[in-house]
Design a protein around this motif. Sequence first.
Motif, PDB file in Angstrom:
ATOM      1  N   THR A 250      -3.262   3.841  -2.378  1.00 27.63           N
ATOM      2  CA  THR A 250      -3.263   2.902  -3.495  1.00 27.63           C
ATOM      3  C   THR A 250      -2.803   1.551  -2.979  1.00 27.63           C
ATOM      4  N   ARG A 251      -3.553   0.520  -3.331  1.00 22.78           N
ATOM      5  CA  ARG A 251      -3.173  -0.854  -2.988  1.00 22.78           C
ATOM      6  C   ARG A 251      -2.737  -1.571  -4.245  1.00 22.78           C
ATOM      7  N   TYR A 252      -1.534  -2.121  -4.191  1.00 21.74           N
ATOM      8  CA  TYR A 252      -0.974  -2.891  -5.294  1.00 21.74           C
ATOM      9  C   TYR A 252      -1.067  -4.350  -4.899  1.00 21.74           C
ATOM     10  N   ILE A 253      -1.771  -5.144  -5.683  1.00 17.15           N
ATOM     11  CA  ILE A 253      -1.973  -6.557  -5.344  1.00 17.15           C
ATOM     12  C   ILE A 253      -1.145  -7.393  -6.315  1.00 17.15           C
TER      13      ILE A 253
ATOM     14  N   SER B 281      -5.794  -0.744  -6.873  1.00 16.82           N
ATOM     15  CA  SER B 281      -7.018  -0.102  -6.397  1.00 16.82           C
ATOM     16  C   SER B 281      -6.630   1.150  -5.630  1.00 16.82           C
ATOM     17  N   SER B 282      -7.285   2.271  -5.948  1.00 17.13           N
ATOM     18  CA  SER B 282      -6.936   3.499  -5.238  1.00 17.13           C
ATOM     19  C   SER B 282      -8.183   4.251  -4.807  1.00 17.13           C
ATOM     20  N   ALA B 283      -7.984   5.121  -3.835  1.00 15.05           N
ATOM     21  CA  ALA B 283      -9.083   5.914  -3.290  1.00 15.05           C
ATOM     22  C   ALA B 283      -8.514   7.202  -2.705  1.00 15.05           C
TER      23      ALA B 283
ATOM     24  N   THR C  86       0.833  -1.206   0.000  1.00 15.34           N
ATOM     25  CA  THR C  86       0.000   0.000   0.000  1.00 15.34           C
ATOM     26  C   THR C  86       0.862   1.248   0.000  1.00 15.34           C
ATOM     27  N   SER C  87       0.481   2.204  -0.848  1.00 14.28           N
ATOM     28  CA  SER C  87       1.105   3.524  -0.771  1.00 14.28           C
ATOM     29  C   SER C  87       0.067   4.499  -0.233  1.00 14.28           C
ATOM     30  N   VAL C  88       0.504   5.334   0.684  1.00 19.51           N
ATOM     31  CA  VAL C  88      -0.340   6.373   1.279  1.00 19.51           C
ATOM     32  C   VAL C  88       0.368   7.692   1.009  1.00 19.51           C
ATOM     33  N   GLU C  89      -0.284   8.563   0.248  1.00 18.50           N
ATOM     34  CA  GLU C  89       0.319   9.845  -0.097  1.00 18.50           C
ATOM     35  C   GLU C  89      -0.539  10.959   0.476  1.00 18.50           C
ATOM     36  N   SER C  90       0.093  11.833   1.214  1.00 20.46           N
ATOM     37  CA  SER C  90      -0.608  12.897   1.912  1.00 20.46           C
ATOM     38  C   SER C  90      -1.066  13.980   0.934  1.00 20.46           C
ATOM     39  N   ILE C  91      -2.311  14.408   1.115  1.00 17.52           N
ATOM     40  CA  ILE C  91      -2.811  15.565   0.382  1.00 17.52           C
ATOM     41  C   ILE C  91      -3.239  16.645   1.381  1.00 17.52           C
ATOM     42  N   VAL C  92      -2.502  16.674   2.498  1.00 14.74           N
ATOM     43  CA  VAL C  92      -2.730  17.697   3.511  1.00 14.74           C
ATOM     44  C   VAL C  92      -2.019  18.972   3.053  1.00 14.74           C
TER      45      VAL C  92
END
Length: 146
Positions: free
Chosen positions: A140-143, A122-124, A27-33
Motif C-alpha cells: 500500500t502506498r500512502y501519498i 493505492s494498494s496492490a 509504503t507499507s509492505v505486508e507479507s502474505i507468505v
Amino acid sequence: MKNILLIAFCLLVFQLELSAQQYRVVTSVESIVPNGLGRSRIINALEEKDYKEFTSVQSEDDNTRNKSDRGEIRVKNFEETKLLNFYNIGGIRFQNIAANDALITSMINDMTANGWELTFVSSAVESEGGKGDGQGIFITRYIFKK
C-alpha cells in the motif's frame, strides 16, 4: 503607504507559500507468505531523489541514455517500521492485521499532526501463484501532500 506595501508583500509571500506543494510517499509492505515466513514493514524514505537524474530520452533519431549508475538510485537513509505478517503457522492472524492497522493509523496520525494531508492511497497484491510458489505481498502506498 509603507503599511500598504508591507501588507501587499506579506500577502504575496503568503500566496506563494499556498501554491507551493510538497508530496511524500510512504509504503507499507505486508507479507502474505504462508507460515509467517515473510517480512512486513512500513518504509519511509528520509532523502530525496531527482527523477530527472535517472531519466533517459529514447527516439528514432537520438538514443540519448542517462549514464548514471543504478546503484545511485538506491536510498540508504530510510525509516523501517516493523509490522506483523498476515499468516503464522496456524493460518491467517486477524490479531496481526489489527496490530498493523493500529501502527499504520499511528503513522498517518503522526504525518497529519506534522502538517501532511493524506491525499491518495493505492494498494496492490501479488499473491501466491499456485503450488510451490509460496510468495506474496500486499503493498500500500500512502501519498501525502503539504
